[in-house]
Structures are given as structure tokens and as C-alpha cells.
Design an enzyme around this catalytic site. Structure first.
Site, PDB file in Angstrom:
ATOM      1  CG  ASP A  82     -26.067 -21.258 -36.462  1.00 33.91           C
ATOM      2  OD1 ASP A  82     -26.368 -20.660 -37.270  1.00 33.91           O
ATOM      3  OD2 ASP A  82     -26.135 -21.207 -35.210  1.00 33.91           O
ATOM      4  CG  ASP A 129     -30.183 -17.190 -31.395  1.00 35.61           C
ATOM      5  OD1 ASP A 129     -29.143 -16.999 -30.673  1.00 35.61           O
ATOM      6  OD2 ASP A 129     -30.578 -17.387 -32.262  1.00 35.61           O
TER       7      ASP A 129
END
Lengths: 129, 526
Positions: free
Chosen positions: B193, B8
């Protein structure tokens, strides 16, 4: 003697102190002499002393050494520390090597090492064995 | 066979994970942290710092510390996001030879893929130390709204870092994969998010191992840092009131305040009140000054409520785009450390009418999803099928400066679509195909992905030739375009390599420069 002139006997005294192993005191004296003056002679002495002290600091506190706080709370607050020293104390984690601390501080490397040595001398900070 | 990792690559923090014995493991770095700040710095003595070390000196060495470079990757120098970064960032952003933004620190102009590669190389190193073997392949995640150029630039970053990027996966899709790991559920889920520097929300549909992104929206300049900035401002004001000292120009004090604000914010997710103590924060002729300020959760919430409300406005738009109602969403997954804040959790619960799923770690879930996807791409078992969507409409510029959409925003990828176009002049023998991505009807207001010329069209009256223009978007979201004259069969095609991305030669040069630096570093150490 003009206002900007540096009394030579004081410079001699600073040199004597260096001979006696009191380079820190000598630098403080020369720094106080330099205030308000632009004399090349004083600047030269100052540079020389800083270089000498830097070597001493590196010997006393090698790059790989790690430091941690010895005092906390009210004991720590009883000292009259400059903000730069406070900043360095806030960075101590017992793991970061001195060379990284100096680089991370963003301070002049000499000033950072000088502060760290003084903090050790004052018993505020200690080397991690 | 070497292991495949999932990375990520975040705007503020990055995380790496791998599947071990069928279970995802998030890999801690040498300091024991499972996330690493996406920061790169060069100290005055030329030392290169990555991650936590770079973060610790970010304010005192602000001109030479790069953060949030992900906001710049794959964009043109004139893009609004780049111009806004120039206003906000202390480091210098300059125009590169490809019209791309480059960051100048330590006397060198770095490309954005190069900076991304520095972070990826660090994550690769963390994984290699943990696994005890070299790692060569990875799946990397990107925001769902990333356009073709941004995705290609991220792949370039992986290449520079010495990684073969098996797949670029959308972050919300990765979160959904992690959530749906070993589940056979049919659900509509929202991935909310809120990271350090960006906010994204996506609505997805999961069924029988198929994950489809229905809609996505976001704000590239909204995140946890906005919360921190407001706390720092509050502390500065309080201290000025108490001591009549303004610390705004003091880099060392600001570094300490930023760190303390972040810590206080995190602590206030679990406590009602904290005390921010920064001894020796300043000194004046009267001696040292200490900062000691109580901060409670209510004050924090009043400081940041505006930011939280802004996320909900974006969430509304996303739900509208998905064609659903907020109440139709059956599960909400929270991603990003900032979603740990009770105010954020409550706002999300109020918006969707249900509390968020608690089973995933918001800092790690995207990397975990990437690792699961990485494993499924290399294993022989049935892989998770991803059906992502294209975040922006794709099309070509037409006569009069108009934009003809061939693929609409939120169309599921991979996809192939074509349309017949014609000439606008008598005996026109060539047409220039300008490939654009964006939502405006005006061609010039969209992003130019690339252009090519189709020649050899047979002489004819205007409007007679038939030119079939086809778009292909693969599973990584990378675009290919072809144009064919139906009369002559002449065809031209490109894999879009937009202005701003690096050529193979440039990538090779960057890799060589990095190798030279590492050799110099080694020689300096030994």
C-alpha cells in the site's frame, strides 16, 4: 511643492474620471500617485476607489457566476499578463463559482476580482451562460 | 434499517463505498471523483473548505490548510512523528491540554479527531446524497500498525461525525476482503500500500473466509507526495536554468507546479513523455515568463528510484517478520494510487517474483473491503471472519523500568493473555499498573496507553502476593486490562483510555461547536 506632495489637480482629474464612469482609470492614476508617497489623502482616495470598484466588479461578476477560458495556446500567450492573472486562468474550470475562485486563489479579494474583470474585458475569459 | 457504509479514511485521500444488491459500489462525490482529498482549510474570510476545494488552495493558503492529520491522530505531542510533522507542515501544531497535538488554523485549535471527523462527515454526506437517505453506521479502516490510542481516536472522530463505528478494520485486511470477495481460495497474500503520504506492507493468510494478518510494517512519512516533491524540485531547477528566475518563494507558482507535477506523474504511467506547460508562471520587467518543460518516464524514474528502493527495504522486513520468504507469497495486491507507476509495479514484481493482481482498483479497494465487512456485520448471513494481529507488543512496566511483554507483536486478535506478577516491597498494599505498547525492553521508550492502581493487597513479604494481570484485545484492537490479587480476589480493570484521547464531555462539546457552526453557516446563506 515637496517631492512627497500630491498635485491636487491630478486628484481632481481622478475624481472627474469617476464621474465619467472611469473608476478603473481613476484608481490607476491614484495608485501611480501613491507610489513613493505616504500621503493620507492619496490613501483615502485609493481606498474609496477600491470600495467603489469592488461594488462594480461584484455587479458585473456576481459571486455565483462561473468562468471559463476563451483563448488557449498561442492566442493566450500573445497577451502580456501578470503572474497573478496566469494563476487565476489556471484555476478556471467552468464550474467553480467566482466567490470560491477568489477565496481559493489566496489573493487579495480586490486584486482577484480586478484581474478576473480585466481578463473578461480582454476577451481571454468568458462567463459560462 | 439505514445503510452501513465503509470508509477508507486515508492520510491523503478518503473513499466511501456501500454494498448494493450484493455488489460493492464506490460512491463518487459531487465533482464525480471517487476519492476525496483528506484536507480541511479555513479561508481568510472564515469559510471552511473540505476535500478538493481545500486542496486547490493548499499552497496559497498553506498556514490554514490541514493535510495528513492522520499522522498525528492518537499520538502524544512529543512523539517523533508529531515533531517531524511540526518540521514539515506549514500549519501550526501545538500541545493540547491532554498532551495531544492540536492544529491551529483560523484562530482555533482543532483536535486531531475533530479534523478526522470533518473528513468523515464529508464522506458521510457524499454517501447520503448518493443513497438519498441518512447514514448512521460505518466501518472505518486504519493502518495495521495503529496502536490502541490511534484506533480509539479514530472511533472518536467517527462519533463526532455522527457515525456509529461498528468496527475498526485494518486497511490491508480490508484490501484482502475485497480481493477475496466471493472467492473461496487459500492463499498467502501481500498487500503493498503506497498512498499519498504513507507506505504500508502486510502479509496475510486467507483460508475459508478467514483472513489472518501475519505481519505488517510501514513508513508513515513515505508516499506519493515524495514523488511529487522531487518532480517539483526538478521543474524548479529546470526553470531557473532557463529563465534565471527562482520560483521557490512564489506560493502561486508553487501551487501550479505541485498540481502540474502530480498530473505529469499520473500521465507518465501511461505515456513515455509529457510536456509541462504553465503559461504566465512569472513575470519580470521584460514581460511574462512561461514554463514549458519536457519530462520523460526515464527522468521521472531516476528522480524517484531512491523512494521506491526504500519501500522494498520495508517489504523485506515485513516478509522476515512473517516467517516466510518473498517467493512464498502467492498473490500481491497493490493499494494506493502511487502503485499505478510502472516503476513501482516492476519493483514489486521483481521483489516477490510475480506480477501483482490486476483485479482491484488501488484507490478504492480498501473502502470496498470496509463496505463488504460493514454489510457482513449487519446481515444475517455468515460474516467474513477477521483475524487481525496486534501491530505492537503489549505489556506493563515492571521494577527497574523494564517492560514485561504480555502479548507479542503480530499476535492474532481478539486475544486474552495473563501473567502473574508480585510485589517488590515488604507489606506493599497497592501496585500501580502502567500499560505500555511498543518493542523496547525499556519501559520509558514505549507508548503509555494508560495506568491504574490495584489496592487492598494483603500485607505480606515482598514477592509473596500473586497478582494476575490480564490483557484483552477485542476485534477492533481496543485494549482492556485487569489486575486481580489472587489471595483477596480484589480486582481493578480499565478499558484503556490513554492520555491524549478525548473524554465524552470533550467529544460532546466538539459536536455542539460543529452544530453551532453549521447553524451560523445556514443563517449566513439564507
Amino acid at each position: 511643492m515637496s517631492a512627497a506632495e500630491v498635485p491636487s489637480h491630478l486628484l481632481m482629474e481622478a475624481l472627474d474620471w469617476v464621474q465619467q464612469g472611469r473608476a478603473e482609470d481613476a484608481l490607476e492614476l491614484v495608485e501611480s500617485l501613491a507610489e513613493g508617497r505616504n500621503g493620507a489623502q492619496v490613501a483615502g482616495y485609493e481606498e474609496l476607489l477600491r470600495a467603489r470598484l469592488m461594488e462594480e466588479y461584484r455587479e458585473r461578476l456576481p459571486d455565483a457566476a462561473r468562468l471559463r477560458r476563451k483563448l488557449e495556446g498561442s492566442e493566450l500567450l500573445s497577451f502580456n499578463l501578470p503572474a497573478g492573472a496566469g494563476f487565476l486562468i489556471s484555476m478556471l474550470d467552468g464550474e467553480t463559482p467566482v466567490s470560491d475562485l477568489v477565496a481559493l486563489s489566496g489573493m487579495d479579494p480586490f486584486d482577484a476580482r480586478r484581474n478576473l474583470n480585466r481578463l473578461i474585458g480582454a476577451g481571454i475569459v468568458e462567463l459560462v451562460s | 434499517m439505514s445503510r452501513v457504509i465503509g470508509i477508507d479514511l486515508g492520510t491523503t485521500n478518503s473513499c466511501v463505498a456501500v454494498l448494493e444488491n450484493g455488489q460493492p459500489t464506490v460512491i463518487p462525490n459531487a465533482g464525480g471523483y471517487k476519492t476525496t482529498p483528506s484536507m480541511f482549510a479555513i479561508t481568510p474570510d472564515g469559510k471552511r473548505l473540505v476535500g478538493h476545494l481545500a486542496k486547490r488552495q493548499a499552497i496559497t493558503n498553506s498556514k490554514h490548510t490541514i493535510f495528513a492529520s492522520k499522522r498525528l491522530i492518537g499520538r502524544r505531542f512529543d512523539a517523533p512523528e508529531v515533531q517531524r510533522s511540526i518540521d514539515l507542515c506549514p500549519y501550526d501544531i501545538v500541545r493540547g491540554p491532554n498532551d495531544d497535538p492540536r492544529i491551529e488554523i483560523g484562530g482555533k485549535a482543532f483536535t486531531c479527531p475533530e479534523i478526522g471527523a470533518t473528513i468523515l462527515r464529508e464522506m458521510k454526506r457524499v454517501a447520503e446524497e448518493y443513497l438519498g437517505e441518512p447514514v448512521q453506521e460505518a466501518v472505518i479502516t486504519v493502518p495495521a500498525y495503529f496502536n490502541d490510542t490511534q484506533r480509539q481516536s479514530t472511533k472518536d472522530a467517527g462519533k463526532i461525525a455522527g457515525l456509529d463505528v461498528l468496527r475498526i478494520v485494518n486497511e490491508p485486511t480490508a484490501a484482502a476482503i475485497a480481493y477475496g470477495f466471493n472467492k473461496q481460495s487459500e492463499e498467502r497474500i501481500a498487500v503493498f500500500d503506497l498512498g499519498g503520504g504513507t507506505f504500508d506492507i502486510s502479509i496475510l493468510e486467507m483460508s475459508d473466509g478467514v483472513i489472518e494478518v501475519l505481519a505488517t510494517a510501514g513508513d508513515t512519512f513515505l508516499g506519493g507526495e515524495d514523488f511529487d516533491r522531487r518532480i517539483v524540485q526538478y521543474l524548479l531547477d529546470q526553470f531557473q536554468q532557463q529563465e534565471s528566475i527562482d520560483l521557490r518563494g512564489d506560493a502561486m507558482a508553487l501551487q501550479r507546479l505541485k498540481d502540474a507535477a502530480e498530473k505529469a506523474k499520473c500521465d507518465l504511467s501511461g505515456r513515455e513523455q509529457v510536456e509541462v506547460n504553465l503559461p504566465f508562471i512569472a513575470s519580470d520587467p521584460d514581460g511574462p515568463r512561461h514554463l514549458s518543460i519536457q519530462l520523460d518516464r526515464q527522468t521521472l524514474e531516476s528522480l524517484v528510484s531512491e523512494v521506491v528502493n526504500a519501500t522494498l527495504k520495508t517489504a523485506e522486513q515485513c516478509v522476515r517478520d512473517s516467517g516466510l520468504e518473498a517467493g512464498d507469497v502467492e498473490q500481491v495486491i497493490l493499494v494506493g494510487g502511487q502503485t499505478r507507476m510502472p516503476l513501482v509495479q516492476q519493483a514489486v514484481a521483481d521483489f516477490f517474483g510475480k506480477r501483482a493482481h490486476k483485479g482491484v482498483n488501488p484507490d478504492e479497494v480498501v473502502a470496498v473491503g470496509a463496505a463488504i465487512q460493514a454489510e457482513s456485520l449487519t446481515s444475517e448471513e455468515d460474516s467474513v471472519l477477521l483475524l487481525d494481529v496486534t501491530p505492537l507488543s503489549l505489556g506493563i512496566a515492571t521494577f527497574g523500568g523494564h517492560f514485561a511483554q504480555l502479548i507479542e507483536r503480530n499476535t492474532t486478535v481478539p486475544v486474552r493473555k495473563g501473567h502473574i506478577f508480585t510485589t517488590t516491597r515488604e507489606n506493599q498494599s497497592a501496585v500501580k499498573i502502567r500499560v505500555l505498547q511498543g518493542e523496547s525492553d525499556v519501559a520509558a521508550e514505549n507508548d503509555l496507553l494508560g495506568e491504574f492502581v490495584l489496592t487492598g493487597i494483603r500485607p505480606a513479604n515482598k514477592g509473596e502476593p500473586e497478582i494476575d494481570v490480564s490483557f484483552d484485545i477485542d476485534a477492533n484492537g481496543i485494549v482492556s486490562v485487569s489486575a486481580r490479587d489472587l489471595a483477596t480476589g480484589k480486582e481493578q480493570s480499565i478499558t484503556v483510555n490513554a492520555t491524549g484521547t478525548l473524554s465524552d464531555e470533550e467529544i460532546q462539546q466538539i459536536i455542539e461547536d460543529q452544530e453551532l457552526y453549521e447553524v451560523a453557516l445556514k443563517e449566513g446563506v439564507e
